[in-house]
Design an enzyme around this catalytic site. Structure first.
Site, PDB file in Angstrom:
ATOM      1  N   ASP A   1      -2.877  -7.786   5.659  1.00 40.60           N
ATOM      2  CA  ASP A   1      -2.782  -6.904   4.489  1.00 40.60           C
ATOM      3  C   ASP A   1      -1.466  -7.172   3.772  1.00 40.60           C
ATOM      4  O   ASP A   1      -0.382  -7.028   4.365  1.00 40.60           O
ATOM      5  CB  ASP A   1      -2.831  -5.433   4.924  1.00 40.60           C
TER       6      ASP A   1
ATOM      7  N   LYS B   1      -7.347  -3.233  -1.606  1.00 41.91           N
ATOM      8  CA  LYS B   1      -6.938  -2.030  -0.882  1.00 41.91           C
ATOM      9  C   LYS B   1      -6.092  -1.152  -1.784  1.00 41.91           C
ATOM     10  O   LYS B   1      -5.261  -1.656  -2.551  1.00 41.91           O
ATOM     11  CB  LYS B   1      -6.166  -2.464   0.372  1.00 41.91           C
TER      12      LYS B   1
ATOM     13  N   LYS C   1     -10.960  -1.185   0.623  1.00 40.84           N
ATOM     14  CA  LYS C   1     -10.263  -0.410   1.656  1.00 40.84           C
ATOM     15  C   LYS C   1      -9.465   0.714   1.013  1.00 40.84           C
ATOM     16  O   LYS C   1      -8.627   0.475   0.149  1.00 40.84           O
ATOM     17  CB  LYS C   1      -9.336  -1.304   2.480  1.00 40.84           C
TER      18      LYS C   1
END
Length: 293
Positions: A138, A201, A237
Site C-alpha cells: 500500500d 484506497k 479499499k
C-alpha cells in the site's frame, strides 16, 4: 495537453456534491436487507487487519499475527481475514510467523503516510518489502504532484513502484480526506489506475480524515468507468476510521450498487481496519461484543 490530462478531461464520473449525496442516500436505504450472516462473513473476509502504530515491535506484531493464526482453530466455521497489514520493516517477521496460507501479507511502504521522500527510497522500500515476503504493498499517491498537475512525474513514479513490486499487488492510497473535493478525488483515482494500480484506497488513516461514503462513491464510479474503457478490474479499499458494522455495510452497499456483485470478494474489495474485525465477528456470532483481535 499530455495523455493524462486528456484522460481526466474525457471522464464522465459525476462530481456534483448534491448528486453524490442523493445517490448515497438511495444506497443507504438498501442496508437493512444486507444485515445477515452471509454478508457479515463476506465483509470479515475482506478485512485487511491492520497494526500501524509507532510503538509496534517484534513482540507486539508477533502477538498480533498469532491471533490470526489462532482464529482458524477457534472459529473453523468462518473464513479468516483477507490480509494482515504492517509497516514494511515487519514483512519478514510476518512471513516467519504467519501460518494461514490464504491470509496475505500487506505492508505500507514508499514514504507512508506522506509520500514525501525520494523516488529511489520509495522503490527500495517496496523492493525490500517484497523480497521479505510482502504479497501486497500500500503506497500513497504524491498529492503535491497532483496539485501541481505534474501528472507525468506522478504516474511515472507509481508505474516504477508497480514494476518493482513484480507479482505483489499495489494499492494506491489517494488520501481522499486531504483532497476532499470530488473532482480531485476523481482525478487521483483515474491517475492511480492508469499507473497500473491493482487497488485504489481511500486513506492512510494517519493525518487526514479517513474513508467517507462520498469518496467511496466517486472512486467506485471511476473504477466502473475505467473497467468499461479498458476491461481491467481494479479493486477498491476503504480505510481510515471504519470501525462499526454499520459503516462497513454502507461501503459494501456502495460497492454492490456501483460495481456489482462480482466486486464483492476480497480480490476486489477490502476494508483496512483494526477494531472492525471484532465488530464483524460479534455480528457473525450474534453476540453483543467480542474482543478477539
Amino acid at each position: 495537453m499530455d495523455r493524462y490530462s486528456q484522460v481526466l478531461k474525457e471522464s464522465n464520473v459525476p462530481v456534483d456534491r448534491a448528486f453524490i449525496k442523493k445517490e448515497i442516500e438511495k444506497i443507504s436505504e438498501k442496508i437493512p436487507e444486507l444485515k445477515n450472516q452471509e454478508v457479515y462473513t463476506k465483509i470479515f473476509n475482506c478485512i485487511d487487519l491492520t497494526t500501524l502504530n509507532t510503538t509496534d515491535s517484534q513482540e507486539s506484531v508477533t502477538a498480533f499475527i498469532q491471533r490470526v493464526n489462532d482464529f482458524d482453530n477457534e472459529y473453523p466455521q468462518y473464513p479468516n481475514v483477507a490480509a494482515v497489514c504492517v509497516f514494511s520493516n515487519f514483512a519478514g517477521l510476518v512471513r516467519s510467523v504467519l501460518e494461514v496460507s490464504d491470509v496475505k501479507i500487506a505492508v505500507v511502504a514508499a514514504g507512508f503516510p506522506s509520500s514525501q521522500t525520494f523516488t529511489a527510497v520509495k522503490v527500495a522500500d517496496v523492493a525490500l518489502a517484497v523480497a521479505e515476503g510482502a504479497n501486497e504493498v500500500d503506497v500513497v499517491l504524491n498529492l503535491g504532484m497532483l496539485r501541481d498537475k505534474n501528472y507525468e512525474e506522478l504516474c511515472d513514479e507509481l508505474i516504477e513502484i508497480k514494476h518493482t513490486a513484480k507479482e505483489a499487488q499495489v494499492k494506491v492510497i489517494i488520501e481522499s480526506g486531504a483532497l476532499k473535493d470530488p473532482e480531485q478525488i476523481r482525478d487521483a483515482s483515474i491517475l492511480a489506475m492508469y499507473s497500473e494500480a491493482d487497488f485504489i484506497k481511500t486513506s492512510t488513516g494517519k493525518v487526514y480524515e479517513g474513508a467517507s461514503p462520498e469518496a467511496a462513491f466517486v472512486m467506485c464510479s471511476c473504477i466502473k468507468e475505467y473497467y468499461e474503457k479498458t476491461g481491467r478490474k481494479v479493486g477498491f479499499k476503504a480505510a481510515g476510521g471504519v470501525r462499526s458494522s454499520e459503516e462497513a455495510l454502507l461501503y459494501y452497499a456502495i460497492v454492490k450498487e456501483v460495481l456489482g456483485e462480482e466486486w464483492l470478494n476480497n480480490s476486489l474489495f477490502r476494508i483496512g481496519a483494526s477494531s472492525l474485525a471484532n465488530s464483524m465477528l460479534a455480528k457473525m456470532l450474534d453476540e453483543a461484543e467480542v474482543k478477539y483481535f
